[in-house]
Design an enzyme around this catalytic site. Structure first.
Site, PDB file in Angstrom:
ATOM      1  N   HIS A  58      65.243  -3.037  32.165  1.00 34.67           N
ATOM      2  CA  HIS A  58      66.512  -2.502  32.670  1.00 34.67           C
ATOM      3  C   HIS A  58      66.736  -2.908  34.123  1.00 34.67           C
ATOM      4  CE1 HIS A  58      68.679   0.836  34.796  1.00 34.67           C
ATOM      5  NE2 HIS A  58      69.584   0.521  33.887  1.00 34.67           N
ATOM      6  N   GLU A  61      67.922  -6.415  34.289  1.00 36.28           N
ATOM      7  CA  GLU A  61      69.353  -6.479  33.915  1.00 36.28           C
ATOM      8  C   GLU A  61      70.231  -6.289  35.147  1.00 36.28           C
ATOM      9  OE1 GLU A  61      72.499  -3.357  32.906  1.00 36.28           O
ATOM     10  OE2 GLU A  61      70.855  -3.151  31.463  1.00 36.28           O
ATOM     11  N   HIS A  62      69.914  -5.305  35.978  1.00 37.66           N
ATOM     12  CA  HIS A  62      70.652  -5.093  37.227  1.00 37.66           C
ATOM     13  C   HIS A  62      70.584  -6.323  38.124  1.00 37.66           C
ATOM     14  CE1 HIS A  62      71.487  -0.576  37.685  1.00 37.66           C
ATOM     15  NE2 HIS A  62      71.069  -0.727  36.440  1.00 37.66           N
ATOM     16  N   GLU A 138      70.105   6.234  39.707  1.00 39.48           N
ATOM     17  CA  GLU A 138      70.645   6.302  38.347  1.00 39.48           C
ATOM     18  C   GLU A 138      69.783   7.223  37.486  1.00 39.48           C
ATOM     19  OE1 GLU A 138      71.397   3.365  34.490  1.00 39.48           O
ATOM     20  OE2 GLU A 138      71.086   2.485  36.476  1.00 39.48           O
TER      21      GLU A 138
END
Length: 431
Positions: A58, A61-62, A138
């Site tokens: 993840h 991905e950022h 987040e």
């Protein structure tokens, strides 16, 4: 190079070909509007991370939005916005996917940009460390500040005794803090290769145009050796588990039970199709058995239902849930749910109810043709989770072939308390 050939014409009628470097390309022509969507699916997700590096897929991905050798940080998304499009990405246990939706005449722009970041991402501490703080925030906002999300995380950890599906996609807070530029680059070089990806283009375009652009922009990217997806298996589950979370932010209690189940890709018997029908007839709406019995007839619940998630590469899940009416007792509700569930497994379902459920599900598959994103989502997930395009196209036919006997066999095999986690969410004042 493989010729472009149509798959089984059932739902999306895609056409597919493979570049010399191993990139599989799928085209779904949809002329309803002058727009196109590009989706690039990588066969890597949170379950492919090394132990101690949860959240890395993840996080990467950022970081793919942080620039390449020729594209400055943030310029990718600014370019998409400037031409009137939108873009984003998402990560799950078995995949990472990137997409852009733009006017049809801008297809070349997005293919050029996406191909560029498949091989040319540049990462330094200057961009990586601030983005790590973004991911930490987040996690705080979406998980640590949400009782329901906290409970789901604890349920997964209890459900999977050994498999990496038990850790959160976003990662554990302590391990996110230890993610580095070097770890991100190593993960990128290890998994982001054309032979580990599927490119899907849907919308107002043609196979000929997509082929020419794919060969121009993606074709020159060399294939690389990609590690085999070897994951630990679950040991026998011999004891039921129970997770209770009490929090002052909870206003109404909720009950659920999640069972370990076969997935579509990992089960040769086709149990997933029967479980899909079971979820619909047992708890798939206001006409389902659980809703009718608990909400309408007994008046003990404000909501009740069931669901099946069969898209995992290794395992699937089957869930049952219910919420009491305002002021209702959660223990009484749980007893009622289990009574109705036992009665359903013992008595079976009326053939007419099963036929109604199958017709509804098949109709939903047909309606999915109208949307530009449904096809890329279904086919991309199938590619990354052990299925094929043919499996996607044959889904309505296989659902229609499910018999009442298969539904009951699936129920008796999966609704086993030893393979389940019961979870309860309670207000802090509850006793």
């Amino acid at each position: 190079m493989m010729p472009a050939v149509p798959a089984i014409s059932a739902v999306f009628s895609p056409k597919t070909f493979t570049l010399d470097n191993g990139l599989q390309v799928v085209v779904i022509e949809n002329r309803r509007a002058p727009i196109v969507m590009q989706m690039l699916w990588y066969r890597v997700g949170a379950a492919d991370e090394e132990a101690g590096e949860s959240g890395l897929a993840h996080f990467l991905e950022h970081l793919l939005f942080k620039g390449t050798k020729t594209v400055k940080p943030g310029e990718f998304s600014r370019t998409i916005a400037r031409i009137g499009g939108r873009d984003n990405a998402f990560t799950s246990y078995d995949f990472t996917a990137y997409f852009q939706r733009v006017a049809a005449h801008e297809l070349e722009t997005v293919m050029r940009l996406e191909a560029d970041r498949m091989q040319n991402v540049v990462l330094t501490d200057d961009v990586v460390l601030p983005e790590r703080d973004v991911v930490l925030e987040e996690r705080r906002s979406r998980t640590d500040n949400s009782p329901a999300a906290q409970l789901r995380e604890q349920v997964r950890r209890a459900l999977y005794l050994n498999h990496p599906y038990g850790r959160p996609v976003i990662g554990w807070m302590s391990e996110i803090r230890e993610l580095t530029t070097e770890k991100a680059l190593a993960f990128y070089r290890k998994h982001y290769a054309p032979n580990n990806a599927m490119l899907i283009i849907a919308g107002d375009t043609s196979v000929g145009k997509v082929r020419a652009l794919a060969e121009k922009y993606y074709g020159p990217i060399p294939r690389r050796a990609v590690p085999e997806r070897a994951r630990p298996k679950e040991p026998p589950h011999r004891a039921a588990r129970r997770v209770v979370l009490t929090n002052q932010r909870v206003s109404l209690p909720a009950w659920s039970r999640t069972h370990l189940a076969p997935s579509y890709g990992a089960d040769e018997k086709g149990t997933g199709y029967a479980l899909e029908v079971l979820a619909q007839v047992l708890g798939g709406g206001s006409t389902s058995r659980l809703y009718r019995k608990l909400v309408v007839e007994r008046g003990i619940a404000s909501n009740a239902g069931a669901w099946y998630s069969g898209d995992g590469l290794d395992y699937g899940e089957f869930g049952i849930y219910a919420s009491p009416k305002a002021g209702g007792d959660i223990d009484e509700l749980e007893k009622a749910v289990l009574e109705e569930l036992a009665a359903a497994v013992k008595e079976g379902f009326k053939p007419a109810d099963i036929d109604r459920a199958k017709r509804l599900m098949s109709a939903q598959a047909i309606y999915a043709r109208d949307g530009i994103r449904a096809g890329p989502n279904a086919i991309g997930q199938a590619f990354t989770q052990g299925q094929t395009i043919a499996d996607v196209e044959a889904w309505p036919e296989r659902i229609s072939a499910v018999t009442p006997e298969q539904v009951m066999e699936a129920a008796q095999a999966v609704l086993n308390v030893e393979k389940s986690v019961t979870s309860i969410l309670l207000p802090e004042t509850a006793k």
